[in-house]
Write a protein that holds these residues in place. Structure first.
Motif, PDB file in Angstrom:
ATOM      1  N   ASP A  64      -3.483   3.759  -2.233  1.00 14.90           N
ATOM      2  CA  ASP A  64      -3.397   3.004  -3.484  1.00 14.90           C
ATOM      3  C   ASP A  64      -2.615   1.714  -3.264  1.00 14.90           C
ATOM      4  N   LYS A  65      -3.050   0.648  -3.935  1.00 16.50           N
ATOM      5  CA  LYS A  65      -2.323  -0.613  -3.897  1.00 16.50           C
ATOM      6  C   LYS A  65      -1.398  -0.688  -5.112  1.00 16.50           C
ATOM      7  N   SER A  79       5.925  10.075  -8.001  1.00 18.88           N
ATOM      8  CA  SER A  79       4.629   9.473  -7.668  1.00 18.88           C
ATOM      9  C   SER A  79       3.572  10.534  -7.401  1.00 18.88           C
ATOM     10  N   SER A  89      -6.693   1.712  -7.133  1.00 14.56           N
ATOM     11  CA  SER A  89      -7.087   2.754  -6.185  1.00 14.56           C
ATOM     12  C   SER A  89      -8.346   2.348  -5.437  1.00 14.56           C
ATOM     13  N   LYS A  90      -8.509   2.928  -4.266  1.00 17.22           N
ATOM     14  CA  LYS A  90      -9.679   2.650  -3.450  1.00 17.22           C
ATOM     15  C   LYS A  90     -10.942   3.047  -4.202  1.00 17.22           C
ATOM     16  N   GLN A 117     -12.059   1.651  -6.901  1.00 18.50           N
ATOM     17  CA  GLN A 117     -11.984   1.262  -8.314  1.00 18.50           C
ATOM     18  C   GLN A 117     -12.010  -0.257  -8.451  1.00 18.50           C
ATOM     19  N   ASN A 131      -7.606   9.465   5.141  1.00 20.75           N
ATOM     20  CA  ASN A 131      -8.161   9.496   3.790  1.00 20.75           C
ATOM     21  C   ASN A 131      -9.651   9.826   3.802  1.00 20.75           C
ATOM     22  N   ILE A 146      -1.523  -0.061 -10.609  1.00 21.18           N
ATOM     23  CA  ILE A 146      -2.101   0.544  -9.408  1.00 21.18           C
ATOM     24  C   ILE A 146      -3.590   0.225  -9.325  1.00 21.18           C
ATOM     25  N   ILE A 179      -0.496   9.537  -7.794  1.00 20.89           N
ATOM     26  CA  ILE A 179      -0.655   8.392  -6.896  1.00 20.89           C
ATOM     27  C   ILE A 179      -1.081   8.905  -5.527  1.00 20.89           C
ATOM     28  N   GLN A 180      -2.034   8.212  -4.889  1.00 23.73           N
ATOM     29  CA  GLN A 180      -2.635   8.681  -3.651  1.00 23.73           C
ATOM     30  C   GLN A 180      -2.349   7.715  -2.491  1.00 23.73           C
ATOM     31  N   SER A 181      -2.424   8.242  -1.277  1.00 20.54           N
ATOM     32  CA  SER A 181      -2.351   7.386  -0.093  1.00 20.54           C
ATOM     33  C   SER A 181      -3.463   6.345  -0.161  1.00 20.54           C
ATOM     34  N   TYR A 183       0.836  -1.191   0.000  1.00 21.11           N
ATOM     35  CA  TYR A 183       0.000   0.000   0.000  1.00 21.11           C
ATOM     36  C   TYR A 183       0.876   1.247   0.000  1.00 21.11           C
TER      37      TYR A 183
END
Length: 566
Positions: free
Chosen positions: A146-147, A137, A184-185, A187, A455, A182, A142-144, A127
């Motif tokens: 993200d996997k 990034s 994302s939360k 998605q 978040n 990636i 890219i966000q906190s 993560y």
């Protein structure tokens, strides 16, 4: 910074915030310590005395290469034999193969090449904790949370994923491209992003903020390439805000470059006083370092925090301040690392870190603790011995050598031969340490809860200045209960008694992490001021230090007013 931040885990049993970094920091201390550049020295001695040994060794290697029954990698044999040979010397002389040498140097350099994310491995998945400000990034969006599922063709999921796999995949030469997969939360489908690696700065100053209208706090985590410039900039900023007294935090600082430590000392010590000197078998390595500039903070009360993780260059700085009665030392006895290494890069990229001298404080103290050549294991266990005899909790358990007594400028008694003994002892706080807390950290429960909270509330919290954030974020018992339920789902059996013992600490640490995630993008100097503003409120050494400035101011009057207290 491609780094996995691991909260409280330093001494595996205690799992407290002050102990988590010790394995990593001691690794740096033992491999590096006080370093003097190899170019600082010149000349070599003849090889006549070792010629016969060299011939024998070469002959044996040749026999193995030509005649041994199985195929062998003679390079591995050479590396192994060098390592075993150096074990007969002191605990700090070390050989690093090319890969390890690069990794060790990066700890003290001002940065590395990569994509600029802080990551965390949770549930066999990588993560993003946060993209670093200004890095590739962050630029790519890219966000906190993200996997990162894959880097190029390297998968980053499953039980086999670990830190080294992630580092190897993400780091690389600046200017080279890397493709990230990636998710994302919120998605359903992953997406691919191509980044160009760049230089990612690393920082030596963790925090620099005003505690109140006249008190500054400055934390230095290592004496790296950029440490002095960062320190000087931070010190000036605090002075501009009206600082009249300072807490300098060197806890868990494993050391680094000698000249960074002496330059920092020079900012506090006036005139041309001696700061440190080195003495070795070869007089080429004997040096004396003096104050030489008008420092920014030569007047004003100074408190220096140290503990068993403060080593080498940290002890040079603390020792100089103590010997000249310029700083009041608070905390626990420091590590005791007083040997100087010269790093010599070998032709294949490997490195020899050779001990060439000992360093001594201005009063003549060697801070190197005792060791027996060839018994490195016993040396490394010395911190455990301190714990067993109660030194972390009782000042009288500190075993100073009565034969190694020295005097400061004003006549105070100080000791050599085993680290810097503080002027004021503060025991380690274990009141909140429980096995349940350790399990929460082992499963990354606290970190994950803080990240999710940040978040979920980011849009609201990012608009708030810190003072309003501090009032707005107060975790309720219901929210902490939700955290424990999440922990139960992850296999951590709830223990009510231990949770209640650790609850206040958990609350403070979670809030501090939330602050870190919310404010980190605005901290472009690498500082985590908001994290430490909150976390330090539950730090007994820090809070005690704030009450000791009268002691620090009394140093100018001599030893009758100031002595070892507990």
């Amino acid at each position: 910074m491609e780094s996995k931040q691991i909260q409280p885990e330093k001494e595996q049993i205690q799992n407290d915030r002050t102990t988590i970094r010790l394995p990593m920091l001691l690794g740096l201390t033992l491999a590096g310590g006080v370093l003097l550049g190899a170019s600082f020295f010149g000349g070599t001695k003849g090889l006549n005395n070792i010629g016969r040994g060299y011939s024998k060794y070469k002959e044996i290697l040749q026999l193995i290469e030509n005649n041994y029954v199985d195929s062998v990698d003679t390079d591995d044999l050479v590396d192994f034999s060098i390592t075993k040979m150096l074990e007969k010397l002191d605990p700090h002389t070390a050989y690093l193969n090319p890969v390890d040498a690069v990794a060790a140097r990066s700890q003290l350099e001002g940065g590395f090449d990569g994509i600029g994310v802080e990551f965390n491995i949770y549930k066999d998945t990588v993560y993003v904790v946060t993209p670093l400000a200004g890095g590739p990034s962050e630029t790519a969006g890219i966000q906190s949370g993200d996997k990162i599922l894959k880097v190029d063709e390297t998968p980053l999921t499953g039980k086999n994923v670990d830190n080294s796999t992630v580092y190897k995949a993400m780091r690389g030469k600046r200017g080279t491209d890397v493709r990230l997969t990636i998710l994302s939360k919120g998605q359903q489908q992953p997406r691919q992003i191509t980044l160009t690696r760049d230089r990612i700065p690393t920082y030596a100053v963790d925090a620099a903020y005003m505690v109140d209208g006249e008190t500054g706090y400055l934390k230095v985590n290592r004496f790296s390439d950029s440490a002095f410039e960062e320190f000087r900039t931070a010190l000036n900023a605090l002075k501009q805000q009206g600082m009249k007294q300072l807490v300098l935090d060197l806890r868990n600082n494993p050391g680094g470059y000698l000249d960074r430590a002496t330059n920092m000392a020079d900012e506090f010590i006036d005139g041309n006083k001696l700061l440190v000197y080195t003495d070795g078998k070869d007089d080429r390595y004997d040096r004396k370092y003096f104050a030489k500039t008008a420092g920014q903070f030569e007047d004003g009360a100074l408190i220096v925090l140290i503990d068993e993780g403060s080593a080498s260059a940290s002890e040079i700085l603390a020792g100089a301040l103590q010997d000249h009665d310029r700083g009041y030392i608070v905390g626990r006895r420091s590590f005791g690392k007083g040997l100087v290494q010269m790093p010599v890069q070998l032709s294949d990229g490997s490195e020899l870190r050779l001990t060439i001298s000992r360093y001594y404080t201005p009063a003549g103290r060697s801070i190197q603790k005792p060791y027996v050549p060839g018994q490195e294991g016993d040396y490394e266990k010395e911190l455990d011995l301190r714990s067993k005899r109660g030194e972390y909790y009782i000042a009288d358990s500190i075993k100073n050598d009565p034969k190694k007594v020295f005097k400061t400028d004003k006549g105070r008694t100080v000791y050599g031969g085993g680290g810097i003994t503080p002027d004021y002892f503060v025991p380690r706080d274990s009141s909140w340490q429980t096995a349940y807390l350790g399990k929460l950290y082992a499963k990354n429960i606290i970190r994950e809860y803080a990240l999710e909270y940040a978040n979920d509330n980011r849009k609201r919290l990012e608009k708030l200045p810190f003072a309003e954030f501090d009032k707005a974020v107060n975790l309720t018992d219901d929210q902490l209960s939700a955290m424990t339920k999440q922990a139960t789902a992850e296999g951590v059996t709830y223990n009510a008694a231990e949770f209640n013992r650790s609850k206040d600490y958990i609350r403070t640490q979670t809030k501090a992490l939330i602050a870190r995630y919310i404010f980190q993008k605005s901290n472009r100097a690498g500082q985590n001021n908001e994290f430490y503003r909150i976390a330090n409120t539950s730090d007994n050494t820090y809070t005690k230090a704030l009450s000791l400035f009268d002691k620090a101011r009394q140093l100018e009057f001599g030893p009758k007013q100031v002595g070892m207290k507990k």
